[in-house]
Design a protein around this motif. Structure first.
Motif, short mmCIF file in Angstrom:
data_model
loop_
_atom_site.label_atom_id
_atom_site.label_comp_id
_atom_site.label_asym_id
_atom_site.label_seq_id
_atom_site.Cartn_x
_atom_site.Cartn_y
_atom_site.Cartn_z
N SER A 1 -6.22 0.25 -10.65
CA SER A 1 -7.26 0.98 -11.38
C SER A 1 -7.61 0.23 -12.66
O SER A 1 -8.75 0.28 -13.12
CB SER A 1 -6.84 2.42 -11.66
N GLU B 1 -5.91 -0.90 7.26
CA GLU B 1 -5.02 -0.26 6.29
C GLU B 1 -5.24 -0.85 4.90
O GLU B 1 -5.29 -0.14 3.90
CB GLU B 1 -3.55 -0.52 6.67
N LEU B 2 -5.33 -2.16 4.90
CA LEU B 2 -5.45 -2.90 3.65
C LEU B 2 -6.81 -2.64 2.99
O LEU B 2 -6.89 -2.39 1.79
CB LEU B 2 -5.29 -4.39 3.99
N PRO C 1 -1.27 1.59 -7.75
CA PRO C 1 -2.54 2.24 -8.12
C PRO C 1 -2.85 2.09 -9.61
O PRO C 1 -4.01 1.95 -9.99
CB PRO C 1 -2.31 3.72 -7.76
N THR C 2 -1.80 2.12 -10.44
CA THR C 2 -2.03 1.98 -11.88
C THR C 2 -2.68 0.63 -12.17
O THR C 2 -3.67 0.54 -12.89
CB THR C 2 -0.69 2.11 -12.64
N THR D 1 0.81 -1.22 0.00
CA THR D 1 0.00 0.00 0.00
C THR D 1 0.84 1.27 0.00
O THR D 1 0.32 2.33 -0.30
CB THR D 1 -0.99 0.04 1.19
N ASN D 2 2.13 1.18 0.34
CA ASN D 2 2.99 2.36 0.29
C ASN D 2 3.59 2.54 -1.10
O ASN D 2 4.68 3.08 -1.24
CB ASN D 2 4.10 2.29 1.34
N ALA E 1 -10.39 1.86 -2.14
CA ALA E 1 -10.25 3.12 -2.86
C ALA E 1 -10.30 2.89 -4.37
O ALA E 1 -10.55 3.80 -5.14
CB ALA E 1 -8.94 3.81 -2.48
N PHE E 2 -10.03 1.64 -4.78
CA PHE E 2 -10.01 1.35 -6.21
C PHE E 2 -11.28 0.66 -6.68
O PHE E 2 -11.87 1.03 -7.68
CB PHE E 2 -8.77 0.50 -6.55
N GLU F 1 -8.76 -0.08 3.46
CA GLU F 1 -8.85 1.32 3.05
C GLU F 1 -8.21 1.48 1.66
O GLU F 1 -8.72 2.18 0.79
CB GLU F 1 -8.12 2.20 4.07
N PHE F 2 -7.11 0.78 1.48
CA PHE F 2 -6.38 0.87 0.21
C PHE F 2 -7.16 0.23 -0.94
O PHE F 2 -7.41 0.86 -1.96
CB PHE F 2 -5.01 0.20 0.37
N PRO G 1 3.03 4.21 -4.52
CA PRO G 1 2.14 5.23 -5.07
C PRO G 1 2.04 5.23 -6.59
O PRO G 1 1.22 5.91 -7.17
CB PRO G 1 2.80 6.53 -4.61
#
Lengths: 152, 200
Positions: free
Chosen positions: B85, B117-118, B81-82, B74-75, B124-125, B120-121, B77
């Protein structure tokens, strides 16, 4: 004909928000700045932009600062044999007449120690320091956490 | 030219060494990169991990459904995320068939990625992405069963002083648990979607 003022205004606002105007200072032009919304403030954010060098001399991007991050750094993702790694980049060159593009899967600004979460729809200032061109500040729009480019 | 017995033995030894080296390089390369789909023999990845609510989750829980698996942290960035998504676009594109595919995000950084934490990450997607983490041993075992490489790399210019190098492909596991293929990093979501739709 009655002008749909509200529609025009809404379009102008959203266009201005979605695609930041290029910022020109001296020989350098910063364009297409954007960032991903962060997930909370404990994880780093990422920002991207393009620098064009319209001059005859190469310049170097040597520093970054922003009120939203106590530790902004230039990083580069490298992909080798399917493994991705991240490395800190001390400085990046913008050749004369050329450009430096930060994009997902390549070079990016890693915004560490966020002072505030980067929320979709917000903007924040990011100051770039160039060896010859000095400091240039751009306003960076924040897109969704899954955004992949400046034209969201 | 006539070779003496000793010379013949030396040549034979050299040939053997070359074959051994090639075999090692091949299997070593496979392990390191997780690529080589053409030469890949059928295998069934297995894992015993936990979801964000620390409920146990194993590979057996997903029999009957395809699984789209990504190893990340999750750290991360940029790459994570790419890819996530893209997974979100694929899941949206599947429409009514989405329930036949379970996207899984397996953390290679369980020290920092556990529990809320997991969730939440991943949420988000896309709400369908299930984040999994485990002990360092369980994480290592999961990665090995997928033939996936990851490693902690010290980096003063990263949060908490380290970053994770990791295989960045998406893996497709079939309804019977067999590893089917990987989608390389950067493969457009539309192509992944088309491949999945052909299989469903």
């Amino acid at each position: 004909m009655k002008l749909p003022v509200a529609a025009v205004l809404a379009f102008a606002l959203s266009a201005g928000f979605v695609q930041a105007e290029p910022v020109r200072q001296g020989d350098l032009e910063i364009d297409a700045a954007w960032a991903r919304a962060s997930i909370g403030s404990s994880r780093p954010g990422a920002a991207y932009f393009t620098v064009r060098n319209l001059g005859d001399e190469a310049d170097r991007l040597t520093g970054l600062s922003s009120p939203v991050s106590a530790m902004p750094m230039l990083h580069e993702t490298t992909l080798s044999e399917g493994i991705s790694r991240m490395a800190h980049v001390e400085a990046a060159e913008i050749p004369a007449g050329g450009e430096l593009t930060l994009e997902p899967g390549g070079m990016h600004v890693m915004l560490m120690e966020l002072t505030t979460p980067l929320k979709e729809g917000a903007t924040f200032p990011l100051t770039l320091t160039f060896e010859a061109g000095g400091e240039i500040t751009v306003e960076v729009p924040v897109f969704g956490p899954g955004a992949t480019g400046p034209a969201e | 030219m006539k070779l003496t017995f000793a010379q013949k033995m030396l040549w034979a030894a050299a040939a053997l060494a070359l074959i051994a080296f090639a075999a090692l390089a091949w299997t070593g390369g496979l392990r390191a990169s997780g690529t080589g789909e053409a030469t890949q023999e059928a295998f069934r990845p297995e894992f015993r991990l936990e979801d964000a609510a620390t409920r146990p989750v194993t590979s057996e829980d997903f029999r009957g459904r395809y699984q789209l698996v990504f190893f990340g942290f999750t750290n991360c960035p940029d790459v994570c995320p790419t890819t996530l998504s893209e997974v979100a676009q694929v899941m949206d594109g599947l429409g009514s068939e989405a329930d036949r595919v379970q996207p899984l995000f397996i953390s290679v950084d369980p020290e920092r990625d556990a529990g809320a934490e997991l969730a939440e990450f991943t949420s988000a997607f896309h709400p369908s992405i299930l984040g999994l983490a485990g002990s360092p041993e369980a994480t290592q075992a999961a990665a090995e069963s997928f033939k996936v490489f990851f490693a902690r790399e010290d980096d003063a210019a990263a949060p908490d002083g380290y970053s994770m190098a990791h295989a960045s492909a998406l893996y497709l596991i079939g309804p019977d648990g067999d590893w089917l293929r990987q989608y390389a990093y950067g493969m457009p979501a539309a192509d992944i979607l088309a491949d999945l739709q052909n299989r469903l």
